[in-house]
Design an enzyme around this catalytic site. Sequence first.
Site, PDB file in Angstrom:
ATOM      1  N   GLY A 130       0.801  -1.226   0.000  1.00  0.00           N
ATOM      2  CA  GLY A 130       0.000   0.000   0.000  1.00  0.00           C
ATOM      3  C   GLY A 130       0.829   1.269   0.000  1.00  0.00           C
ATOM      4  N   ARG A 180      -2.323  13.554  -5.570  1.00  0.00           N
ATOM      5  CA  ARG A 180      -2.588  13.689  -7.007  1.00  0.00           C
ATOM      6  C   ARG A 180      -3.936  14.374  -7.224  1.00  0.00           C
ATOM      7  NH1 ARG A 180      -1.872   8.425 -10.585  1.00  0.00           N
ATOM      8  NH2 ARG A 180      -3.534   7.577  -9.309  1.00  0.00           N
ATOM      9  N   ARG A 187     -11.493   5.266 -15.122  1.00  0.00           N
ATOM     10  CA  ARG A 187     -10.581   4.665 -16.090  1.00  0.00           C
ATOM     11  C   ARG A 187     -11.374   3.758 -17.023  1.00  0.00           C
ATOM     12  NH1 ARG A 187      -5.482   3.906 -12.585  1.00  0.00           N
ATOM     13  NH2 ARG A 187      -6.018   4.968 -10.664  1.00  0.00           N
ATOM     14  N   ASP A 256      -6.258   0.078 -17.387  1.00  0.00           N
ATOM     15  CA  ASP A 256      -6.495   0.774 -16.115  1.00  0.00           C
ATOM     16  C   ASP A 256      -5.725   2.089 -16.061  1.00  0.00           C
ATOM     17  OD1 ASP A 256      -4.436  -1.402 -15.982  1.00  0.00           O
ATOM     18  OD2 ASP A 256      -3.871  -0.335 -14.156  1.00  0.00           O
ATOM     19  N   ASN A 257      -4.841   2.307 -17.023  1.00  0.00           N
ATOM     20  CA  ASN A 257      -4.106   3.571 -17.062  1.00  0.00           C
ATOM     21  C   ASN A 257      -4.578   4.468 -18.197  1.00  0.00           C
ATOM     22  OD1 ASN A 257      -2.534   2.985 -14.844  1.00  0.00           O
ATOM     23  ND2 ASN A 257      -0.982   1.922 -16.061  1.00  0.00           N
TER      24      ASN A 257
HETATM   25  N1  LIG Z   1       2.802  -1.071  -3.203  1.00  0.00           N
HETATM   26  C1  LIG Z   1       1.595  -1.447  -3.612  1.00  0.00           C
HETATM   27  N2  LIG Z   1       0.692  -1.923  -2.740  1.00  0.00           N
HETATM   28  C2  LIG Z   1      -0.537  -2.298  -3.113  1.00  0.00           C
HETATM   29  N3  LIG Z   1      -0.986  -2.215  -4.377  1.00  0.00           N
HETATM   30  C3  LIG Z   1      -0.140  -1.713  -5.314  1.00  0.00           C
HETATM   31  C4  LIG Z   1       1.183  -1.307  -4.988  1.00  0.00           C
HETATM   32  N4  LIG Z   1       1.774  -0.879  -6.118  1.00  0.00           N
HETATM   33  C5  LIG Z   1       0.876  -1.005  -7.108  1.00  0.00           C
HETATM   34  N5  LIG Z   1      -0.287  -1.507  -6.629  1.00  0.00           N
HETATM   35  C6  LIG Z   1      -1.498  -1.796  -7.375  1.00  0.00           C
HETATM   36  O1  LIG Z   1      -1.171  -2.524  -8.537  1.00  0.00           O
HETATM   37  C7  LIG Z   1      -1.970  -2.098  -9.635  1.00  0.00           C
HETATM   38  C8  LIG Z   1      -1.120  -1.655 -10.800  1.00  0.00           C
HETATM   39  O2  LIG Z   1      -0.116  -0.774 -10.359  1.00  0.00           O
HETATM   40  P1  LIG Z   1       0.332   0.549 -11.102  1.00  0.00           P
HETATM   41  O3  LIG Z   1       1.759   0.736 -10.790  1.00  0.00           O
HETATM   42  O4  LIG Z   1      -0.163   0.555 -12.502  1.00  0.00           O
HETATM   43  O5  LIG Z   1      -0.583   1.594 -10.333  1.00  0.00           O
HETATM   44  P2  LIG Z   1      -0.195   2.784  -9.411  1.00  0.00           P
HETATM   45  O6  LIG Z   1       0.983   3.485  -9.902  1.00  0.00           O
HETATM   46  O7  LIG Z   1      -0.177   2.353  -7.993  1.00  0.00           O
HETATM   47  O8  LIG Z   1      -1.522   3.605  -9.542  1.00  0.00           O
HETATM   48  P3  LIG Z   1      -2.148   4.603 -10.595  1.00  0.00           P
HETATM   49  O9  LIG Z   1      -2.543   3.833 -11.816  1.00  0.00           O
HETATM   50  O10 LIG Z   1      -3.337   5.025  -9.788  1.00  0.00           O
HETATM   51  O11 LIG Z   1      -1.159   5.693 -10.831  1.00  0.00           O
HETATM   52  C9  LIG Z   1      -2.895  -1.023  -9.092  1.00  0.00           C
HETATM   53  O12 LIG Z   1      -4.092  -1.631  -8.758  1.00  0.00           O
HETATM   54  C10 LIG Z   1      -2.169  -0.539  -7.874  1.00  0.00           C
HETATM   55  O13 LIG Z   1      -3.052  -0.009  -6.915  1.00  0.00           O
END
Ligand SMILES: Nc1ncnc2c1ncn2[C@@H]1O[C@H](COP(=O)(O)OP(=O)(O)OP(=O)(O)O)[C@@H](O)[C@H]1O
Length: 491
Positions: A130, A180, A187, A256-257
């Site tokens: 998280g 942010r 999305r 999702d992005n």
């Molecule tokens: N450290 C983490 N703990 C829990 N969930 C994570 C973590 N890092 C990424 N996620 C989850 O994994 C998925 C893909 O991650 P991604 O890196 O694309 O998203 P993000 O950078 O956290 O979020 P966003 O798309 O909102 O910028 C998302 O559902 C994100 O919430």
Amino acid sequence: MTEKKAIIETGWNFDNSYARLPESFFSRFNPTPVRSPKLIILNDPLATSLGLNVQALQSNDGVADLAGNQIPEGALPLAQAYAGHQFGHFNLLGDGRALLLGEQITPLGERVDIQLKGAGKTPYSRRGDGRAALGPMLREYIISEAMYALGIATTRSLAVVSTGELVIRETNLPGAILTRVAASHLRVGTFQFVSNWGTEEDLRALADYTLQRHFPEVDADVNRYLFLLQEVIKRQAVLIAKWQLVGFIHGVMNTDNMAISGETIDYGPCAFMDAYDPATVFSSIDIHGRYAYGNQPPIAAWNLARFAETLLPLLHDNKEQAIELAQDAISDFSALYHRNWLKGMRAKLGIFNEELQDESLIEGLLSMMQKYGADYTNTFRALTFDKPEDTVLVGTTEFDQWHDLWQARLGRQQEPKDSSHQLMRSSNPALIPRNHRVEDALEAAVQQGDYSVMERLLAVLSNPFAHTPEQSEYATLPAQSTCAYRTFCGT
Ligand SMILES: Nc1ncnc2c1ncn2[C@@H]1O[C@H](COP(=O)(O)OP(=O)(O)OP(=O)(O)O)[C@@H](O)[C@H]1O
């Protein structure tokens, strides 16, 4: 007389329209407090435009709000559910480390999401912690703000707070939370979630909410869900053309992005291209080049087709006719994208009117750049200032011939030379966030706690079309080619 200490109001003015949607769309969840929050950077102009008080945000109370250590009045923290095709594979996702505090109503009456990224575990965290690391959150801050200054629709960065806690990645890294700001966090993946796990009523509720929030101008007598699809396609056509025109590579264009608002979202493994090459990929996880620079337009069309599929039950009662409507709308994307791209390319070359051969003139320049490994941004900049000696192309006969053709093309339009120069100056940035500059700024910040390098970088990036000597200094290429540069996401 006792002196009363003036309390400065932060200015939060939350409404929570998303929380009024069906409960399955989200999970109410509070941020997990952090050990010792410290404000690293605050975006003063953005805060002011949101109706927030800079001084109040800098105070202990303000920093506690930005760290998730207290919940501002009126906020209703929640994690949004969504799904997504990640590198083509469909997954159930959701905010695993982000929490929507609420929607800030700005002094101009606009509604924007305020989200804390890295605010702790949520019901969608799966195996994740998280949390987010300081380096990637500062990187998102720098690049999103640079994109904004380049005139490209994007989520924005209000603040980064360090947590005083470590996050465990390949090594232990300092943790941070990014605030942010987004037109919304709806999305393509939000629609995929509801389409897969919700009822048709849920889907209609989401589509109606989206229309109300982003496209309120919809006429009463049109097919409103087809309108939604067409407008999202239009916004993406504009957005992706702008990415291509500045050489931006998103790096992880999963569904999702892709934001329904048409904003660039998620600055994970993104980077800007140096030498022009459509096959450029920076992301360490994109082994097959799915999200390479040259693939971004067709990938956007693919993502939009996934969006269209979710809307099928709403487009028409008859399935065949719904599919036909969706296909027609999707097939418009490539022409719309191309029109935007061509318009932008003409502007980059100082061309106002349209001639059929313009495209071959543009392609001629791009293929020369690719052949000789010319820097994309600096080549256009050199042309803007009649300084072809600043590009590696000079000296080649191909370039001389191309330059003659270009000059003849400019001569065939009615506009004076000055106007062409003006158009080029405002269409070709003096600089983009060069990967090595961004890395230098992050290294100083994260390793040495020296934020001055980042602050100077942010200052020059905030005015990319100014063409000052300082910007020229920032536009220089690294000593060694950055072709091998790799970005990492998920930290
Ligand atoms: N450290 C983490 N703990 C829990 N969930 C994570 C973590 N890092 C990424 N996620 C989850 O994994 C998925 C893909 O991650 P991604 O890196 O694309 O998203 P993000 O950078 O956290 O979020 P966003 O798309 O909102 O910028 C998302 O559902 C994100 O919430």
